[in-house]
Design a protein around this motif. Structure first.
Motif, PDB file in Angstrom:
ATOM      1  N   GLU A  13      16.157  59.838 -21.970  1.00  0.00           N
ATOM      2  CA  GLU A  13      16.195  58.881 -20.874  1.00  0.00           C
ATOM      3  C   GLU A  13      15.617  59.481 -19.589  1.00  0.00           C
ATOM      4  N   MET A  14      15.913  60.745 -19.316  1.00  0.00           N
ATOM      5  CA  MET A  14      15.354  61.391 -18.125  1.00  0.00           C
ATOM      6  C   MET A  14      13.833  61.437 -18.213  1.00  0.00           C
ATOM      7  N   LEU A  15      13.314  61.777 -19.382  1.00  0.00           N
ATOM      8  CA  LEU A  15      11.868  61.831 -19.576  1.00  0.00           C
ATOM      9  C   LEU A  15      11.245  60.440 -19.452  1.00  0.00           C
ATOM     10  N   LEU A  16      11.898  59.437 -20.023  1.00  0.00           N
ATOM     11  CA  LEU A  16      11.399  58.065 -19.930  1.00  0.00           C
ATOM     12  C   LEU A  16      11.356  57.615 -18.473  1.00  0.00           C
ATOM     13  N   ARG A  17      12.416  57.864 -17.720  1.00  0.00           N
ATOM     14  CA  ARG A  17      12.434  57.491 -16.296  1.00  0.00           C
ATOM     15  C   ARG A  17      11.339  58.209 -15.526  1.00  0.00           C
ATOM     16  N   TRP A  18      11.138  59.487 -15.807  1.00  0.00           N
ATOM     17  CA  TRP A  18      10.091  60.250 -15.136  1.00  0.00           C
ATOM     18  C   TRP A  18       8.717  59.678 -15.480  1.00  0.00           C
ATOM     19  N   SER A  52      22.327  52.181 -17.352  1.00  0.00           N
ATOM     20  CA  SER A  52      21.953  51.249 -16.284  1.00  0.00           C
ATOM     21  C   SER A  52      20.906  51.872 -15.369  1.00  0.00           C
ATOM     22  N   GLN A  53      20.923  53.190 -15.230  1.00  0.00           N
ATOM     23  CA  GLN A  53      19.923  53.866 -14.403  1.00  0.00           C
ATOM     24  C   GLN A  53      18.521  53.686 -15.001  1.00  0.00           C
ATOM     25  N   THR A  54      18.405  53.814 -16.312  1.00  0.00           N
ATOM     26  CA  THR A  54      17.120  53.629 -16.969  1.00  0.00           C
ATOM     27  C   THR A  54      16.660  52.184 -16.854  1.00  0.00           C
ATOM     28  N   LEU A  55      17.571  51.238 -17.058  1.00  0.00           N
ATOM     29  CA  LEU A  55      17.223  49.817 -16.907  1.00  0.00           C
ATOM     30  C   LEU A  55      16.765  49.517 -15.483  1.00  0.00           C
ATOM     31  N   GLN A  56      17.406  50.144 -14.499  1.00  0.00           N
ATOM     32  CA  GLN A  56      17.018  49.921 -13.105  1.00  0.00           C
ATOM     33  C   GLN A  56      15.631  50.476 -12.819  1.00  0.00           C
ATOM     34  N   VAL A  57      15.303  51.633 -13.363  1.00  0.00           N
ATOM     35  CA  VAL A  57      13.972  52.209 -13.165  1.00  0.00           C
ATOM     36  C   VAL A  57      12.910  51.272 -13.747  1.00  0.00           C
ATOM     37  N   ILE A  58      13.170  50.731 -14.924  1.00  0.00           N
ATOM     38  CA  ILE A  58      12.225  49.805 -15.548  1.00  0.00           C
ATOM     39  C   ILE A  58      12.082  48.546 -14.695  1.00  0.00           C
ATOM     40  N   ALA A  59      13.204  47.987 -14.251  1.00  0.00           N
ATOM     41  CA  ALA A  59      13.165  46.772 -13.433  1.00  0.00           C
ATOM     42  C   ALA A  59      12.436  47.023 -12.114  1.00  0.00           C
ATOM     43  N   SER A  60      12.683  48.157 -11.493  1.00  0.00           N
ATOM     44  CA  SER A  60      12.020  48.478 -10.228  1.00  0.00           C
ATOM     45  C   SER A  60      10.519  48.639 -10.422  1.00  0.00           C
ATOM     46  N   ALA A  61      10.132  49.298 -11.499  1.00  0.00           N
ATOM     47  CA  ALA A  61       8.707  49.474 -11.786  1.00  0.00           C
ATOM     48  C   ALA A  61       8.034  48.121 -11.992  1.00  0.00           C
ATOM     49  N   ARG A  62       8.699  47.239 -12.725  1.00  0.00           N
ATOM     50  CA  ARG A  62       8.138  45.896 -12.941  1.00  0.00           C
ATOM     51  C   ARG A  62       7.988  45.155 -11.625  1.00  0.00           C
ATOM     52  N   ARG A  63       8.997  45.242 -10.761  1.00  0.00           N
ATOM     53  CA  ARG A  63       8.913  44.566  -9.456  1.00  0.00           C
ATOM     54  C   ARG A  63       7.768  45.122  -8.624  1.00  0.00           C
ATOM     55  N   LEU A  64       7.623  46.439  -8.611  1.00  0.00           N
ATOM     56  CA  LEU A  64       6.546  47.062  -7.836  1.00  0.00           C
ATOM     57  C   LEU A  64       5.172  46.593  -8.301  1.00  0.00           C
ATOM     58  N   LEU A  65       5.055  46.292  -9.575  1.00  0.00           N
ATOM     59  CA  LEU A  65       3.782  45.828 -10.125  1.00  0.00           C
ATOM     60  C   LEU A  65       3.652  44.309 -10.071  1.00  0.00           C
ATOM     61  N   GLY A  66       4.647  43.627  -9.477  1.00  0.00           N
ATOM     62  CA  GLY A  66       4.593  42.183  -9.316  1.00  0.00           C
ATOM     63  C   GLY A  66       5.046  41.400 -10.528  1.00  0.00           C
ATOM     64  N   ASP A  67       5.809  42.030 -11.416  1.00  0.00           N
ATOM     65  CA  ASP A  67       6.265  41.374 -12.637  1.00  0.00           C
ATOM     66  C   ASP A  67       7.779  41.190 -12.598  1.00  0.00           C
TER      67      ASP A  67
END
Length: 82
Positions: A13-18, A52-67
């Protein structure tokens, strides 16, 4: 007190978030391709019940890209205020 080594799951999970953070900030991928990958990561992370931390990183990345997720729900599952 000796700190214990993170489990293989925690390291994954740490590697995926990074990787996600680096890809979005560093622009190492074209936006549309990365959005498609993030959508797949999101589905898989939820099915695997990742943190939840990993899910938040994914959600934040999607938002930053406009998705924005189509459901209108946040990572916590609550509806966003309209």
């Amino acid at each position: 007190m000796i700190a214990s080594e993170p489990s293989p799951d925690d390291r994954f999970e740490m590697l995926l978030r990074w990787l996600i953070t680096d890809s979005v900030i560093g622009g190492t991928d074209d936006g549309q391709h990365l959005i498609a990958r993030l959508r797949r990561f999101d589905l898989r992370a939820r099915s695997e019940q990742l943190s939840s931390q990993t899910l938040q990183v994914i959600a934040s990345a999607r938002r930053l890209l406009g998705d924005e997720p189509a459901s209108g729900r946040t990572v916590s599952g609550r509806r966003r205020a309209q």
